[in-house]
Scaffold this motif. Structure first.
Motif, PDB file in Angstrom:
ATOM      1  N   PHE A  24       0.835  -1.212   0.000  1.00 48.31           N
ATOM      2  CA  PHE A  24       0.000   0.000   0.000  1.00 48.31           C
ATOM      3  C   PHE A  24       0.864   1.255   0.000  1.00 48.31           C
ATOM      4  CE2 PHE A  24      -2.108   3.417   2.367  1.00 48.31           C
ATOM      5  CZ  PHE A  24      -3.255   3.588   1.607  1.00 48.31           C
ATOM      6  N   PHE A  25       1.860   1.298   0.896  1.00 49.10           N
ATOM      7  CA  PHE A  25       2.651   2.517   1.035  1.00 49.10           C
ATOM      8  C   PHE A  25       3.695   2.672  -0.070  1.00 49.10           C
ATOM      9  CE2 PHE A  25       1.038   2.326   5.419  1.00 49.10           C
ATOM     10  CZ  PHE A  25       0.615   3.648   5.556  1.00 49.10           C
ATOM     11  N   VAL A  26       4.272   1.553  -0.529  1.00 48.85           N
ATOM     12  CA  VAL A  26       5.299   1.642  -1.574  1.00 48.85           C
ATOM     13  C   VAL A  26       4.742   2.306  -2.820  1.00 48.85           C
ATOM     14  CG1 VAL A  26       6.554   0.243  -3.260  1.00 48.85           C
ATOM     15  CG2 VAL A  26       6.849  -0.190  -0.821  1.00 48.85           C
ATOM     16  N   PHE A  27       3.552   1.919  -3.229  1.00 51.86           N
ATOM     17  CA  PHE A  27       3.004   2.441  -4.479  1.00 51.86           C
ATOM     18  C   PHE A  27       2.283   3.772  -4.309  1.00 51.86           C
ATOM     19  CE2 PHE A  27       3.270  -2.191  -5.478  1.00 51.86           C
ATOM     20  CZ  PHE A  27       4.338  -2.058  -6.354  1.00 51.86           C
ATOM     21  N   LYS A  28       2.382   4.333  -3.102  1.00 55.03           N
ATOM     22  CA  LYS A  28       1.971   5.726  -2.906  1.00 55.03           C
ATOM     23  C   LYS A  28       3.078   6.678  -3.342  1.00 55.03           C
ATOM     24  CE  LYS A  28      -2.149   5.144  -1.170  1.00 55.03           C
ATOM     25  NZ  LYS A  28      -3.353   5.621  -1.896  1.00 55.03           N
ATOM     26  N   GLU A  35       6.904   3.090 -12.165  1.00 55.45           N
ATOM     27  CA  GLU A  35       7.623   1.880 -12.563  1.00 55.45           C
ATOM     28  C   GLU A  35       6.697   0.662 -12.559  1.00 55.45           C
ATOM     29  OE1 GLU A  35      11.029   1.905 -13.621  1.00 55.45           O
ATOM     30  OE2 GLU A  35      10.270   3.947 -13.709  1.00 55.45           O
ATOM     31  N   ARG A  36       5.787   0.627 -11.588  1.00 56.56           N
ATOM     32  CA  ARG A  36       4.827  -0.484 -11.542  1.00 56.56           C
ATOM     33  C   ARG A  36       3.963  -0.510 -12.796  1.00 56.56           C
ATOM     34  NH1 ARG A  36      -0.382  -1.894 -10.301  1.00 56.56           N
ATOM     35  NH2 ARG A  36      -1.021   0.289 -10.206  1.00 56.56           N
ATOM     36  N   LEU A  37       3.507   0.648 -13.217  1.00 52.46           N
ATOM     37  CA  LEU A  37       2.668   0.730 -14.414  1.00 52.46           C
ATOM     38  C   LEU A  37       3.439   0.308 -15.663  1.00 52.46           C
ATOM     39  CD1 LEU A  37       0.729   4.054 -13.695  1.00 52.46           C
ATOM     40  CD2 LEU A  37      -0.124   1.701 -13.502  1.00 52.46           C
ATOM     41  N   LYS A  38       4.729   0.656 -15.714  1.00 51.55           N
ATOM     42  CA  LYS A  38       5.562   0.237 -16.849  1.00 51.55           C
ATOM     43  C   LYS A  38       5.694  -1.278 -16.882  1.00 51.55           C
ATOM     44  CE  LYS A  38       9.476   2.402 -17.215  1.00 51.55           C
ATOM     45  NZ  LYS A  38      10.704   3.119 -16.800  1.00 51.55           N
ATOM     46  N   ASN A  39       5.887  -1.885 -15.716  1.00 53.33           N
ATOM     47  CA  ASN A  39       5.976  -3.338 -15.645  1.00 53.33           C
ATOM     48  C   ASN A  39       4.645  -3.990 -16.026  1.00 53.33           C
ATOM     49  OD1 ASN A  39       8.567  -4.716 -14.080  1.00 53.33           O
ATOM     50  ND2 ASN A  39       8.391  -2.532 -13.719  1.00 53.33           N
ATOM     51  N   MET A  40       3.543  -3.355 -15.638  1.00 52.43           N
ATOM     52  CA  MET A  40       2.227  -3.893 -15.948  1.00 52.43           C
ATOM     53  C   MET A  40       1.964  -3.908 -17.448  1.00 52.43           C
ATOM     54  SD  MET A  40       0.587  -4.946 -13.269  1.00 52.43           S
ATOM     55  CE  MET A  40      -1.133  -4.921 -13.761  1.00 52.43           C
ATOM     56  N   GLU A  41       2.467  -2.902 -18.140  1.00 48.27           N
ATOM     57  CA  GLU A  41       2.270  -2.845 -19.594  1.00 48.27           C
ATOM     58  C   GLU A  41       2.959  -4.024 -20.276  1.00 48.27           C
ATOM     59  OE1 GLU A  41       0.380  -0.859 -21.528  1.00 48.27           O
ATOM     60  OE2 GLU A  41      -0.428  -0.178 -19.614  1.00 48.27           O
ATOM     61  N   VAL A  42       4.170  -4.336 -19.829  1.00 53.40           N
ATOM     62  CA  VAL A  42       4.884  -5.488 -20.386  1.00 53.40           C
ATOM     63  C   VAL A  42       4.162  -6.776 -20.008  1.00 53.40           C
ATOM     64  CG1 VAL A  42       7.073  -6.736 -20.456  1.00 53.40           C
ATOM     65  CG2 VAL A  42       7.067  -4.240 -20.289  1.00 53.40           C
ATOM     66  N   ARG A 129      13.778 -12.424 -21.399  1.00 53.34           N
ATOM     67  CA  ARG A 129      14.758 -11.370 -21.662  1.00 53.34           C
ATOM     68  C   ARG A 129      14.117 -10.028 -21.324  1.00 53.34           C
ATOM     69  NH1 ARG A 129      17.343 -15.343 -21.984  1.00 53.34           N
ATOM     70  NH2 ARG A 129      18.904 -15.939 -23.544  1.00 53.34           N
ATOM     71  N   ASP A 130      14.954  -9.068 -20.960  1.00 54.16           N
ATOM     72  CA  ASP A 130      14.454  -7.759 -20.551  1.00 54.16           C
ATOM     73  C   ASP A 130      13.360  -7.963 -19.505  1.00 54.16           C
ATOM     74  OD1 ASP A 130      14.305  -5.011 -20.493  1.00 54.16           O
ATOM     75  OD2 ASP A 130      12.832  -4.893 -22.117  1.00 54.16           O
ATOM     76  N   VAL A 131      13.749  -8.585 -18.399  1.00 49.84           N
ATOM     77  CA  VAL A 131      12.793  -9.104 -17.427  1.00 49.84           C
ATOM     78  C   VAL A 131      11.985  -8.017 -16.734  1.00 49.84           C
ATOM     79  CG1 VAL A 131      14.059 -11.229 -16.980  1.00 49.84           C
ATOM     80  CG2 VAL A 131      14.592  -9.187 -15.653  1.00 49.84           C
ATOM     81  N   THR A 132      10.742  -8.363 -16.416  1.00 47.58           N
ATOM     82  CA  THR A 132       9.861  -7.553 -15.576  1.00 47.58           C
ATOM     83  C   THR A 132       9.311  -8.462 -14.495  1.00 47.58           C
ATOM     84  OG1 THR A 132       7.981  -8.026 -17.026  1.00 47.58           O
ATOM     85  CG2 THR A 132       9.232  -6.007 -17.464  1.00 47.58           C
ATOM     86  N   PHE A 133       8.492  -7.921 -13.604  1.00 46.94           N
ATOM     87  CA  PHE A 133       8.091  -8.683 -12.426  1.00 46.94           C
ATOM     88  C   PHE A 133       7.386  -9.989 -12.770  1.00 46.94           C
ATOM     89  CE2 PHE A 133       3.974  -6.869 -13.210  1.00 46.94           C
ATOM     90  CZ  PHE A 133       3.066  -7.731 -12.606  1.00 46.94           C
ATOM     91  N   ILE A 134       6.719 -10.055 -13.906  1.00 47.10           N
ATOM     92  CA  ILE A 134       6.014 -11.281 -14.273  1.00 47.10           C
ATOM     93  C   ILE A 134       6.985 -12.443 -14.455  1.00 47.10           C
ATOM     94  CG2 ILE A 134       6.091 -10.840 -16.775  1.00 47.10           C
ATOM     95  CD1 ILE A 134       3.315 -12.065 -16.978  1.00 47.10           C
ATOM     96  N   ASP A 135       8.225 -12.133 -14.815  1.00 48.73           N
ATOM     97  CA  ASP A 135       9.200 -13.191 -15.073  1.00 48.73           C
ATOM     98  C   ASP A 135       9.697 -13.858 -13.798  1.00 48.73           C
ATOM     99  OD1 ASP A 135       9.349 -12.976 -17.996  1.00 48.73           O
ATOM    100  OD2 ASP A 135      10.126 -10.978 -17.583  1.00 48.73           O
ATOM    101  N   ALA A 136       9.420 -13.258 -12.648  1.00 50.47           N
ATOM    102  CA  ALA A 136       9.719 -13.928 -11.382  1.00 50.47           C
ATOM    103  C   ALA A 136       8.879 -15.191 -11.243  1.00 50.47           C
ATOM    104  CB  ALA A 136       9.448 -12.983 -10.214  1.00 50.47           C
ATOM    105  N   HIS A 185      13.468  -9.143 -10.416  1.00 56.47           N
ATOM    106  CA  HIS A 185      12.965  -9.279 -11.777  1.00 56.47           C
ATOM    107  C   HIS A 185      12.195  -8.057 -12.261  1.00 56.47           C
ATOM    108  CE1 HIS A 185      13.715 -13.474 -10.597  1.00 56.47           C
ATOM    109  NE2 HIS A 185      13.933 -13.691 -11.880  1.00 56.47           N
ATOM    110  N   CYS A 186      12.032  -7.073 -11.411  1.00 55.69           N
ATOM    111  CA  CYS A 186      11.320  -5.865 -11.826  1.00 55.69           C
ATOM    112  C   CYS A 186      12.199  -5.007 -12.732  1.00 55.69           C
ATOM    113  CB  CYS A 186      10.895  -5.039 -10.609  1.00 55.69           C
ATOM    114  SG  CYS A 186       9.490  -5.722  -9.717  1.00 55.69           S
ATOM    115  N   LYS A 187      11.557  -4.384 -13.677  1.00 59.04           N
ATOM    116  CA  LYS A 187      12.276  -3.443 -14.533  1.00 59.04           C
ATOM    117  C   LYS A 187      12.199  -2.080 -13.848  1.00 59.04           C
ATOM    118  CE  LYS A 187      12.439  -1.839 -19.341  1.00 59.04           C
ATOM    119  NZ  LYS A 187      13.785  -2.393 -19.603  1.00 59.04           N
TER     120      LYS A 187
END
Length: 232
Positions: A24-28, A35-42, A129-136, A185-187
């Motif tokens: 909750f607090f991190v994404f405030k 960065e979270r939204l960028k990872n979500m797009e991938v 390749r070019d890992v994002t959180f989903i790749d975890a 694994h987050c971008k």
């Protein structure tokens, strides 16, 4: 050795509460939300691929059942609620994480990056390749089981030497173990204070994904890579 169900409930409650509070607090923080939204797009694009759907479903099942066995059937035998000073909780936390990371370093380097069966298993994860959180979560289910088992088995092994851990100590260790694996694994591209370290960690793990022959085999810290000369 006694099954302490009360300590087990405290462990679970602390783990769930801290996970939700931190999220909750991190994404405030605007930079981290961006960065979270960028990872979500991938993630939206990768999740459309059949190979991601199949592997992630299997991986989630493997991780869920292994964690449930640990949380419900194993963990309560090795934790308690005996009063402990704060410094002892954090010292035990440090010991758990460093011992686990050493075992994981050896397993990752010599088993998953060795020759034969387990190298092929680990190659599934290295398709990313070019890992994002989903790749975890894009991991062969057998590797998921091995990774979780290495962590959860660290707890009972250490209690043979140090005695039972406080429930809060194990909850914190479990939280760091799970969240750092995702952060790796987050971008993250925030090369400024106070996020520069997170960006650096992300970049080092991404380099590992680019080439299976590169180092960076540890997961909690890169200390063992530096000690054994495999830091890249």
């Amino acid at each position: 050795m006694t099954y302490d169900w009360q300590a087990g409930l405290v462990f679970l409650a602390v783990l769930i509460a801290l996970t939700k509070i931190i999220k909750f607090f991190v994404f405030k923080v605007p930079a981290l939300e961006q960065e979270r939204l960028k990872n979500m797009e991938v993630w939206k694009e990768k999740r459309k691929l059949d190979k991601y759907k199949k592997v992630m479903q299997q991986t989630r099942s493997a991780g869920m059942y292994t964690n449930l066995v640990f949380i419900l059937l194993v963990c309560p035998f090795f934790i308690n609620l005996a009063p402990q000073p704060i410094w002892k909780i954090f010292l035990d936390l440090f010991i758990i994480l460093m011992v686990y990371d050493f075992v994981y370093y050896l397993t990752h380097r010599f088993v998953f990056h060795g020759q034969g069966f387990f190298r092929k298993i680990h190659a599934v994860h290295h398709q990313a390749r070019d890992v994002t959180f989903i790749d975890a979560h894009y991991v062969h289910p057998l590797e998921t089981f091995v990774g979780v088992f290495l962590f959860v088995s660290t707890i009972p092994m250490l209690t043979l030497v140090l005695g039972p851990f406080h429930a809060v100590t194990v909850a914190l260790a479990f939280l760091v173990f799970t969240q750092l694996n995702i952060i790796n694994h987050c971008k993250v591209e925030l090369p400024f204070f106070p996020f520069k370290t997170v960006s650096w960690i992300s970049a080092r793990h991404n380099a590992h994904h680019e080439n299976m022959h590169k180092g960076n085999y540890a997961t909690i810290t890169l200390l063992y890579d530096k000690v054994f000369g495999t830091f890249c």
